[in-house]
Design a protein around this motif. Structure first.
Motif, mmCIF file in Angstrom:
data_model
loop_
_atom_site.group_PDB
_atom_site.id
_atom_site.type_symbol
_atom_site.label_atom_id
_atom_site.label_comp_id
_atom_site.label_asym_id
_atom_site.label_seq_id
_atom_site.Cartn_x
_atom_site.Cartn_y
_atom_site.Cartn_z
ATOM 1 N N ARG A 1 0.839 -1.200 0.000
ATOM 2 C CA ARG A 1 0.000 0.000 0.000
ATOM 3 C C ARG A 1 0.876 1.253 0.000
ATOM 4 O O ARG A 1 2.064 1.192 0.275
ATOM 5 C CB ARG A 1 -0.917 0.030 1.236
ATOM 6 N N GLY B 1 -14.709 -0.033 0.265
ATOM 7 C CA GLY B 1 -14.368 -0.892 -0.868
ATOM 8 C C GLY B 1 -15.567 -1.595 -1.467
ATOM 9 O O GLY B 1 -15.446 -2.249 -2.495
ATOM 10 N N TRP C 1 -13.434 3.145 -4.941
ATOM 11 C CA TRP C 1 -12.195 2.570 -5.473
ATOM 12 C C TRP C 1 -12.019 2.836 -6.962
ATOM 13 O O TRP C 1 -10.934 2.664 -7.503
ATOM 14 C CB TRP C 1 -12.114 1.079 -5.168
ATOM 15 N N GLN D 1 -9.088 3.281 2.961
ATOM 16 C CA GLN D 1 -8.483 2.308 2.053
ATOM 17 C C GLN D 1 -7.943 1.092 2.808
ATOM 18 O O GLN D 1 -7.859 0.009 2.234
ATOM 19 C CB GLN D 1 -7.377 2.948 1.220
ATOM 20 N N TRP E 1 -10.174 -1.768 2.458
ATOM 21 C CA TRP E 1 -10.296 -2.415 1.157
ATOM 22 C C TRP E 1 -9.500 -3.714 1.170
ATOM 23 O O TRP E 1 -8.329 -3.728 1.590
ATOM 24 C CB TRP E 1 -9.752 -1.534 0.040
ATOM 25 N N TYR F 1 -7.974 -3.092 -3.709
ATOM 26 C CA TYR F 1 -6.854 -2.149 -3.741
ATOM 27 C C TYR F 1 -6.041 -2.321 -5.034
ATOM 28 O O TYR F 1 -5.688 -1.338 -5.686
ATOM 29 C CB TYR F 1 -5.955 -2.327 -2.512
ATOM 30 N N TRP G 1 -7.834 -0.819 -7.871
ATOM 31 C CA TRP G 1 -7.689 0.640 -7.804
ATOM 32 C C TRP G 1 -6.357 1.061 -8.410
ATOM 33 O O TRP G 1 -6.302 2.006 -9.213
ATOM 34 C CB TRP G 1 -7.817 1.088 -6.349
#
Length: 139
Positions: free
Chosen positions: A27, A75, A80, A122, A125, A130, A133
């Protein structure tokens, strides 16, 4: 023994000073941002988007005035689909430009607090969302 104490001492200094704050695996954000974001979200966003970023019931149905209720940010909705810059823009300018009623936070929150709020939601998510995204150009 002396070497072990020195190593332990360096580790403790690094942890206390924040040098150990690394990004959450896979991330863009750090755990510290997520923790700060939880507070920012709770104080500024949760009253509309829900304490767990779950949104409101029937968020897909317009209200009588034509605006939409706050969507989930966890999410399970369309947040997203939006790149980071658009998420920041929405926080800054509010939801009116995109058919909602969210107030603008441009002058209410620091840039770091806005980023922390995004990091917090986030963090909810799953990795599949993720990654999708990111694939859509999220960053």
């Amino acid at each position: 023994m002396r070497m072990a104490r020195a190593s332990l001492g360096l580790l403790l200094v690094a942890l206390i000073s924040g040098c150990g704050d690394q990004t959450v695996e896979g991330r863009w954000y750090t755990q510290t941002q997520v923790e700060r974001g939880k507070t920012v979200f709770s104080e500024n966003c949760a009253s509309c988007h829900g304490g767990n970023a779950q949104g409101t019931f029937n968020w897909k149905s317009p209200l009588q005035d034509g605006s939409y209720p706050p969507p989930p940010l966890n999410g399970s909705a369309h947040a997203w689909h939006h790149p980071f810059d658009m998420l920041m823009h929405t926080i800054n300018k509010g939801g009116a430009p995109i058919g909602g009623q969210m107030p603008a936070f441009e002058d209410e929150l620091s840039k770091d607090d806005k980023k922390a709020a995004i990091a917090y939601f986030q963090s909810k998510w799953d990795q599949r969302i993720y990654d999708a995204w990111l694939d859509r150009g999220g960053l």
